[in-house]
Design an enzyme around this catalytic site. Structure first.
Site, short mmCIF file in Angstrom:
data_model
loop_
_atom_site.label_atom_id
_atom_site.label_comp_id
_atom_site.label_asym_id
_atom_site.label_seq_id
_atom_site.Cartn_x
_atom_site.Cartn_y
_atom_site.Cartn_z
N LEU A 191 0.83 -1.21 0.00
CA LEU A 191 0.00 0.00 0.00
C LEU A 191 0.86 1.25 0.00
O LEU A 191 0.61 2.21 0.72
CB LEU A 191 -0.93 -0.02 1.22
CG LEU A 191 -1.87 -1.23 1.31
CD1 LEU A 191 -2.58 -1.26 2.66
CD2 LEU A 191 -2.88 -1.22 0.16
N HIS A 246 7.23 -0.12 -22.81
CA HIS A 246 6.66 1.20 -22.54
C HIS A 246 7.67 2.07 -21.80
O HIS A 246 7.89 3.23 -22.15
CB HIS A 246 5.38 1.03 -21.71
CG HIS A 246 4.88 2.27 -21.04
ND1 HIS A 246 5.43 2.77 -19.87
CD2 HIS A 246 3.88 3.13 -21.37
CE1 HIS A 246 4.80 3.86 -19.52
NE2 HIS A 246 3.85 4.11 -20.40
N GLU A 262 9.67 5.48 -22.82
CA GLU A 262 9.63 6.63 -21.91
C GLU A 262 11.03 7.19 -21.68
O GLU A 262 11.23 8.41 -21.67
CB GLU A 262 9.00 6.18 -20.60
CG GLU A 262 8.92 7.22 -19.51
CD GLU A 262 8.41 6.60 -18.21
OE1 GLU A 262 9.19 6.52 -17.25
OE2 GLU A 262 7.24 6.19 -18.19
N TYR A 263 12.02 6.30 -21.50
CA TYR A 263 13.41 6.74 -21.33
C TYR A 263 13.82 7.62 -22.51
O TYR A 263 14.41 8.71 -22.33
CB TYR A 263 14.35 5.54 -21.28
CG TYR A 263 14.55 4.88 -19.95
CD1 TYR A 263 13.47 4.58 -19.11
CD2 TYR A 263 15.82 4.51 -19.53
CE1 TYR A 263 13.66 3.95 -17.90
CE2 TYR A 263 16.02 3.88 -18.31
CZ TYR A 263 14.94 3.60 -17.50
OH TYR A 263 15.12 2.97 -16.30
N GLY A 308 0.11 1.48 -4.60
CA GLY A 308 -0.87 0.56 -4.03
C GLY A 308 -1.94 1.25 -3.23
O GLY A 308 -3.13 0.91 -3.31
N ASN A 359 6.74 -4.23 -10.93
CA ASN A 359 7.56 -4.12 -12.14
C ASN A 359 8.48 -5.33 -12.29
O ASN A 359 9.68 -5.19 -12.53
CB ASN A 359 8.40 -2.83 -12.11
CG ASN A 359 7.57 -1.62 -12.45
OD1 ASN A 359 6.61 -1.69 -13.21
ND2 ASN A 359 7.94 -0.48 -11.88
N LYS A 391 4.92 -3.54 -20.54
CA LYS A 391 5.24 -2.41 -19.66
C LYS A 391 6.72 -2.08 -19.72
O LYS A 391 7.12 -0.90 -19.66
CB LYS A 391 4.82 -2.75 -18.22
CG LYS A 391 5.18 -1.68 -17.18
CD LYS A 391 4.57 -0.34 -17.49
CE LYS A 391 4.55 0.60 -16.29
NZ LYS A 391 5.78 0.72 -15.56
#
Length: 291
Positions: A8, A167, A171-172, A12, A86, A164
């Site tokens: 969390l 993705h 993004e980098y 989370g 991840n 992902k």
């Protein structure tokens, strides 16, 4: 539906809130008792009705492995574990096999949205058998952005985290391009308002994006980024993307260069540049700077 959520933290905790807003029951466990609904995995599993769905949202590697190992002991056939961290896609394949031996399903899910996800929704890329995905689908629908897009069953186990990973590799490269353009604009005397140049690109240009919007936000907070040190960490997924490219003989020059640029940011006095300076001095008599 009911969902058990393990982890969390920044992601989370907000995910729990968004799922609850959609009308679902979420029972959350975290080592930080101040944010947890229950105080152990055993208690979490005990409060869920079967078939159970437990979403793991903890750091990749040992934390994820130990959590899934413990859930394998507590859950029953027909239950499903979702790894929303991840993790590397090769770990997903192992987790799915280990859980399948006990009749427990497994779904891997790449999640993008960061601190903005609570209000805007999370982009989701998930992999696994259709039967297991269907058990989690109400949660996917609650987390995704409004509209027809933002969520995809990418393929079999591992496909979600692989998507992902790619993705994040993209993004980098996008962040590196914005950063290089910003530095060049800052360098020349003729451009007197770099921040407003970036702002002007937010409408009507082919390079407008959410990343550009965030860059403008950052420049609004600190116009020349004077308060920041030029250091950028990497999450690991950029490395995995480059490794996968090598394994599949796919050229990724932009993504690879952006990863190496982050490595360069960690050197206050680059050893490589020392050699470059020395060689230029040797063959051309070019000046060198002494410490």
């Amino acid at each position: 539906m009911e969902l058990g959520l393990v982890g969390l933290g920044k992601m989370g905790g907000n995910m729990r809130e968004r799922i609850r807003r959609a009308g679902h029951t979420v029972i959350g466990y975290d080592r930080n008792a101040d944010v947890a609904d229950v105080h152990s995995l055993e208690e979490l599993v005990g409060k869920l009705s079967g078939p159970r769905v437990v979403w793991v949202m903890v750091p990749a590697g040992e934390a994820t492995q130990s959590t899934i190992d413990r859930l394998a002991e507590l859950l029953e056939p027909g239950d499903v574990v979702v790894d929303g961290g991840n993790s590397r896609w090769t770990d997903d394949e192992r987790h799915a096999e280990e859980l399948a031996a006990k009749g427990i399903g497994f779904v891997d899910c790449g999640v993008s949205g960061g601190v903005w996800g609570l209000e805007n929704g999370y982009a989701l890329m998930y992999g696994g058998d259709a039967e297991n995905v269907a058990k989690v689908q109400p949660v996917f629908d609650a987390l995704k952005p409004e509209g027809d897009f933002g969520s995809v069953h990418a393929g079999k186990v591992g496909a979600g985290h692989f998507a992902k990973m790619v993705h994040n590799g993209i993004e980098y490269a996008m962040m590196q391009a914005y950063a290089e353009g910003w530095e060049l604009l800052e360098k020349v005397d003729s451009v007197e308002n770099v921040r407003e140049v970036f702002r002007s690109w937010q409408e009507g240009t082919v390079i407008r994006s959410w990343l550009l919007d965030l860059a403008v936000n950052a420049l609004d907070d600190d116009e020349h980024l004077d308060a920041l040190r030029g250091y950028a960490q990497d999450s690991g997924e950029g490395r995995w993307t480059v490794e996968a490219a090598i394994d599949n003989a796919v050229p990724l020059p932009a993504i690879t260069a952006s990863l190496f640029a982050r490595f360069a940011s960690r050197q206050e006095d680059s050893p490589q540049m020392k050699m470059i300076a020395a060689l230029r001095n040797q063959f051309g008599g070019h000046a060198v700077e002494k410490k």
